[in-house]
Design a protein around this motif. Sequence first.
Motif, PDB file in Angstrom:
ATOM      1  N   ARG A  43      91.347 -22.771  52.022  1.00 27.88           N
ATOM      2  CA  ARG A  43      91.259 -21.186  50.823  1.00 27.88           C
ATOM      3  C   ARG A  43      92.044 -20.662  50.879  1.00 27.88           C
ATOM      4  O   ARG A  43      92.532 -20.142  49.858  1.00 27.88           O
ATOM      5  CB  ARG A  43      89.702 -20.791  51.411  1.00 27.88           C
ATOM      6  N   LEU A  83      87.950  -8.238  47.687  1.00 28.10           N
ATOM      7  CA  LEU A  83      87.155  -8.358  48.367  1.00 28.10           C
ATOM      8  C   LEU A  83      86.784  -7.098  49.626  1.00 28.10           C
ATOM      9  O   LEU A  83      87.617  -6.503  49.730  1.00 28.10           O
ATOM     10  CB  LEU A  83      87.790  -9.402  49.604  1.00 28.10           C
ATOM     11  N   THR A 103      75.477 -13.246  44.279  1.00 28.74           N
ATOM     12  CA  THR A 103      75.498 -14.045  43.590  1.00 28.74           C
ATOM     13  C   THR A 103      75.444 -15.509  44.583  1.00 28.74           C
ATOM     14  O   THR A 103      73.728 -15.259  45.102  1.00 28.74           O
ATOM     15  CB  THR A 103      76.408 -14.763  45.682  1.00 28.74           C
ATOM     16  N   LEU A 110      80.350 -19.973  47.595  1.00 27.67           N
ATOM     17  CA  LEU A 110      79.753 -19.347  46.896  1.00 27.67           C
ATOM     18  C   LEU A 110      80.505 -18.778  46.090  1.00 27.67           C
ATOM     19  O   LEU A 110      81.657 -18.989  46.711  1.00 27.67           O
ATOM     20  CB  LEU A 110      79.566 -17.687  48.430  1.00 27.67           C
ATOM     21  N   PRO A 112      81.715 -16.113  43.857  1.00 23.15           N
ATOM     22  CA  PRO A 112      82.090 -14.496  43.807  1.00 23.15           C
ATOM     23  C   PRO A 112      81.927 -14.232  41.870  1.00 23.15           C
ATOM     24  O   PRO A 112      81.517 -14.759  40.767  1.00 23.15           O
ATOM     25  CB  PRO A 112      83.895 -14.771  43.802  1.00 23.15           C
ATOM     26  N   LYS A 119      88.175 -11.530  40.300  1.00 25.84           N
ATOM     27  CA  LYS A 119      86.692 -12.527  41.529  1.00 25.84           C
ATOM     28  C   LYS A 119      86.916 -11.375  42.639  1.00 25.84           C
ATOM     29  O   LYS A 119      87.003 -11.124  43.252  1.00 25.84           O
ATOM     30  CB  LYS A 119      87.356 -13.475  41.839  1.00 25.84           C
ATOM     31  N   MET A 121      83.470  -9.869  45.899  1.00 25.77           N
ATOM     32  CA  MET A 121      82.976 -10.372  46.767  1.00 25.77           C
ATOM     33  C   MET A 121      82.417  -9.380  47.238  1.00 25.77           C
ATOM     34  O   MET A 121      84.184  -8.480  47.799  1.00 25.77           O
ATOM     35  CB  MET A 121      83.818 -11.649  47.150  1.00 25.77           C
ATOM     36  N   PHE A 148      83.443 -14.597  54.065  1.00 25.63           N
ATOM     37  CA  PHE A 148      83.767 -14.337  52.949  1.00 25.63           C
ATOM     38  C   PHE A 148      85.343 -15.215  52.348  1.00 25.63           C
ATOM     39  O   PHE A 148      85.714 -15.203  50.947  1.00 25.63           O
ATOM     40  CB  PHE A 148      83.756 -12.760  52.307  1.00 25.63           C
ATOM     41  N   VAL A 152      83.709 -19.158  50.335  1.00 29.25           N
ATOM     42  CA  VAL A 152      84.231 -18.443  49.101  1.00 29.25           C
ATOM     43  C   VAL A 152      84.720 -18.870  48.364  1.00 29.25           C
ATOM     44  O   VAL A 152      85.645 -19.293  48.265  1.00 29.25           O
ATOM     45  CB  VAL A 152      84.112 -16.754  49.098  1.00 29.25           C
ATOM     46  N   TRP A 154      87.686 -19.051  45.931  1.00 33.69           N
ATOM     47  CA  TRP A 154      88.131 -17.740  45.225  1.00 33.69           C
ATOM     48  C   TRP A 154      89.189 -18.771  44.553  1.00 33.69           C
ATOM     49  O   TRP A 154      89.476 -18.132  43.861  1.00 33.69           O
ATOM     50  CB  TRP A 154      89.434 -17.116  46.656  1.00 33.69           C
TER      51      TRP A 154
END
Length: 317
Positions: A43, A83, A103, A110, A112, A119, A121, A148, A152, A154
């Motif tokens: 990520r 975030l 979400t 997940l 966002p 984006k 979260m 997160f 997530v 991203w």
Amino acid sequence: MQTTDVESTSTCDSCNQTACSATKRQKDESEEAFQERRQLQSRLCRIRHKVVVLSGKGGVGKSTVAVNLAMALKMAGKRVGLLDVDIHGPSIPTMMGLEGKQTIGTEDGLVPIEMGGIKVMSLGFLIKNPDDAVIWRGPLKFGVIKQFLKDVVWGDLDYLIVDSPPGTGDEPLSVCQLIGTLDGAVVVSTPQRVAAVDVRKSITFCRQLHLPVIGVVENMSGFACPECGAVTHILRSGGGRQISIDMGVPFLGSIPIDPKIAEAGDSGLPFVQHFVDSPTAKIMQTIIEPVLALDGRDQGAASSSSGLSTKSVPSPG
């Protein structure tokens, strides 16, 4: 389970670099922990710049700075994520007009919530009742912040702006530990001495973690008249600049108390976007220049290595 270093036969799924730390299991690292670390790294590899917004004191307008920093970067053509790691008092959903949003989970992770191309979260998207108190100790907070970052979706971002709660406790420490390499911190203060004292602690926190300080923002620096725009210094001014001088870090600028900032935050409208022509919005746009320069620096380095001028490389957007 005791293990030795495991040589990897494949590169990281995202960066395709054999030197990436996520290609090899570490000594005494279980297979489960290794795969979890690989997912986290996959990520983060797709996010070019990570910037955390800190404050040593609550109520200084840190979330306001984070929201408008993210929106100003988006308006500059950058791909941006925001975030919110304030576990006990997440305010980003309110300030972004996303209250009540939930979400959803997919096979990839997940998703966002998007607002204005950013984006977003926050724990606020996972709590059904916004009036519920989150009563968590450190390990639980670390776990959700890790989720997160790791779970997530991203995608590819130029910037991830992390809005951290006040102080130097679990949340900012967890962010620094999990991300590993942050581009820097924007530290928010108000002019009063009681806030300045705590801001100095935030800067010391950054130095102890080898986190660069991009600069200090002095928020609520005087009152901007809604009629003529003239700034009256009701409280002391210059505290943020003095901190910068004393601590040897850059001073990014002073944001006055502007009634439209409060109006925008309560209405879920990023101030810098909806009042773009106001004097205060122009101050905010100037404040982001060192953050924006992070991307320009990378593009310039890439252009130099390829023999191209920076003008020939389009800005991602």
